[in-house]
Design an enzyme around this catalytic site. Structure first.
Site, mmCIF file in Angstrom:
data_model
loop_
_atom_site.group_PDB
_atom_site.id
_atom_site.type_symbol
_atom_site.label_atom_id
_atom_site.label_comp_id
_atom_site.label_asym_id
_atom_site.label_seq_id
_atom_site.Cartn_x
_atom_site.Cartn_y
_atom_site.Cartn_z
ATOM 1 N N HIS A 329 5.041 21.555 10.416
ATOM 2 C CA HIS A 329 6.392 22.090 10.261
ATOM 3 C C HIS A 329 7.115 21.561 9.029
ATOM 4 O O HIS A 329 8.093 22.179 8.587
ATOM 5 C CB HIS A 329 7.230 21.805 11.504
ATOM 6 C CG HIS A 329 6.962 22.750 12.633
ATOM 7 N ND1 HIS A 329 5.962 22.545 13.555
ATOM 8 C CD2 HIS A 329 7.555 23.927 12.987
ATOM 9 C CE1 HIS A 329 5.949 23.548 14.422
ATOM 10 N NE2 HIS A 329 6.895 24.397 14.097
ATOM 11 N N GLY A 330 6.688 20.462 8.482
ATOM 12 C CA GLY A 330 7.363 19.990 7.286
ATOM 13 C C GLY A 330 6.916 18.614 6.847
ATOM 14 O O GLY A 330 6.419 17.817 7.647
#
Length: 474
Positions: A329-330
């Protein structure tokens, strides 16, 4: 360019659909491919070359693996080692590109922090749109060919169309090739499918614009006050606001993607199934971002052994999956913490209290009433110091150097401004609205409401209100 924009709704989409409709069936696959490349280039004119290169590399690796598999079937030399090397090469290329563009800066910063000096230069690159999604799709294709799940496509055009198809290119759902390969042949326009697709698309647009964009201002209002300027009830209220924002933002976009797919004759998988109705974190993750969970289960968890090799291996395998889920996700520590937060919850549920939650659904709903906003708070705040302060505020732990607590009047002012919108979001997060849609979607009154919702959404977009899409940053 996002689906919930005037440019897409009244420029790109009408022109594309007109050209698609007047083109002969056998050539419509080219219209989808060219239209998708144009769609992507309007947002990422440089990085389209990266996507095209990835398509070519993965296509020819899969083709080579398939040729080795065919030779094995004919009783010739065993090519297992060669196939494994090609698969490893595909993984190295795909995840290497993802690492360079998404994680290299984060990796350099982490190494420098551990060493307490600048060993590596910190490089900041613009993240190509959709790279996390199309990387997973290409890897699933190569792995499935390696597993002999289906034959490789002779035409690179169909493979390129599968990867770059604009309805699901930017933010999913993550579609496996097996789910669309039969649709690649049938390019007829089916009136009922088009009608259903338009309905689903407009519902998604309404969720995105009327709900997600509207409730977004709740978090923004609290964030503007700063963590020292709010009290505990305000912190939880803002976290629930963000929880609704990210849900209707991503679900709305997924519905729009599924609707566009139906119009073009493709059946994309469902990505959400009323996740906020879950009574446990385990159930929540069977309902939220379903295609991402499926990808990690099929290509990471099960190959690692899943739950077949005892409790210790189950814990280790689950840890790996959730560490990677957070990292996917990041490139930030808060995402890793968020992933490990769910890992801990899932293990506690599995070994201690999941059965009790199943037996007492009311207790499960109350439990998730706190888990959902807490998890999205960890997800949302990338600054670890600020995240720590906000979590302390949520649990009424005094902040360092705090001089004055926010008064109750601030909470009532905030609640008075947003209570009705929170109530509407809570209602639409239940199964009831979609049940009503399925029941009345063919009635005249529903079509009138749908048309009104579309034009109200367009009106909001024309007003120039903030129209972010949260998952573009992933």
């Amino acid at each position: 360019m996002v689906f919930s924009s005037i440019e897409f709704l009244f420029r790109f989409l009408p022109v594309f659909l007109i050209i698609y409709a007047v083109t002969r069936e056998e050539y419509r696959i080219y219209v989808i491919l060219i239209g998708s490349l144009i769609f992507y280039s309007l947002g990422e004119p440089i990085y389209i070359l990266l996507m095209l290169l990835s398509i070519v590399v993965n296509y020819y690796i899969a083709k080579r693996i398939y040729s080795y598999r065919k030779a094995e079937k004919r009783g010739r030399v065993d090519h297992t080692v060669s196939c494994k090397m090609l698969l490893a090469g595909s993984a190295l290329y795909n995840f290497g590109m993802l690492f360079i563009f998404k994680y290299i800066g984060f990796f350099a910063e982490t190494v420098n922090q551990i060493a307490k000096k600048d060993i590596l230069p910190v490089v900041s690159l613009t993240l190509p749109l959709g790279i996390s999604f199309y990387t997973f799709q290409m890897m699933s294709y190569v792995i499935d060919v390696y597993r002999k799940k289906y034959s490789v496509k002779r035409s690179i055009i169909k493979f390129a169309t599968y990867v770059s198809m604009f309805p699901q290119l930017i933010a999913g759902p993550i579609v496996s090739y097996d789910e669309v390969r039969h649709n690649m042949k049938d390019r007829r326009l089916k009136p009922k499918a088009v009608e259903n697709g338009v309905t689903i698309f407009i519902l998604g647009l309404m969720y995105k614009v009327l709900l997600a964009n509207s409730i977004a201002s709740l978090w923004n209002d609290v964030h503007t006050m700063g963590v020292y300027g709010i009290n505990m009830p305000m912190a939880w209220l803002a976290s629930w606001g963000f929880s609704f924002q990210i849900y209707f933002d991503f679900w709305g976009y997924s519905l729009m993607a599924i609707g566009l797919g139906k119009i073009l004759g493709f059946k994309f998988p469902v990505n959400f199934n009323e996740p906020y109705s879950a009574t446990s974190a385990t159930e929540f993750w069977r309902r939220w971002h379903i295609t991402l969970g499926r990808w990690f289960r099929e290509y990471i968890y099960i190959p690692l052994g899943g739950n077949r090799k005892g409790a210790v291996r189950l814990v280790i395998n689950t840890f790996i999956v959730w560490f990677l889920t957070g990292l996917w996700h990041g490139a930030s520590w808060n995402f890793i913490i968020w992933g490990l937060f769910f890992f801990v919850l899932l293990m506690l549920e599995k070994f201690i209290y999941l059965d009790r939650l199943k037996e007492n659904r009311l207790a499960g709903h109350i439990y998730m009433l706190f888990i959902i906003p807490l998890s999205w708070t960890i997800f949302n705040i990338t600054d670890i110091k600020e995240l720590g302060l906000y979590l302390r505020k949520m649990f009424f732990i005094p902040l360092p150097n705090a001089t004055k607590l926010a008064g109750a009047s601030k909470f009532f002012t905030l609640f008075g401004k947003y209570w009705w919108l929170l109530l509407i979001c809570a209602l639409f997060a239940t199964p009831l609205p979609m049940k009503l849609v399925k029941r009345y979607k063919d009635t005249l009154i529903f079509k009138i409401i749908l048309l009104a919702g579309f034009w109200l959404s367009v009106y909001q977009l024309i007003q120039g209100l903030d129209n972010p899409f949260l998952y573009f940053r992933f």
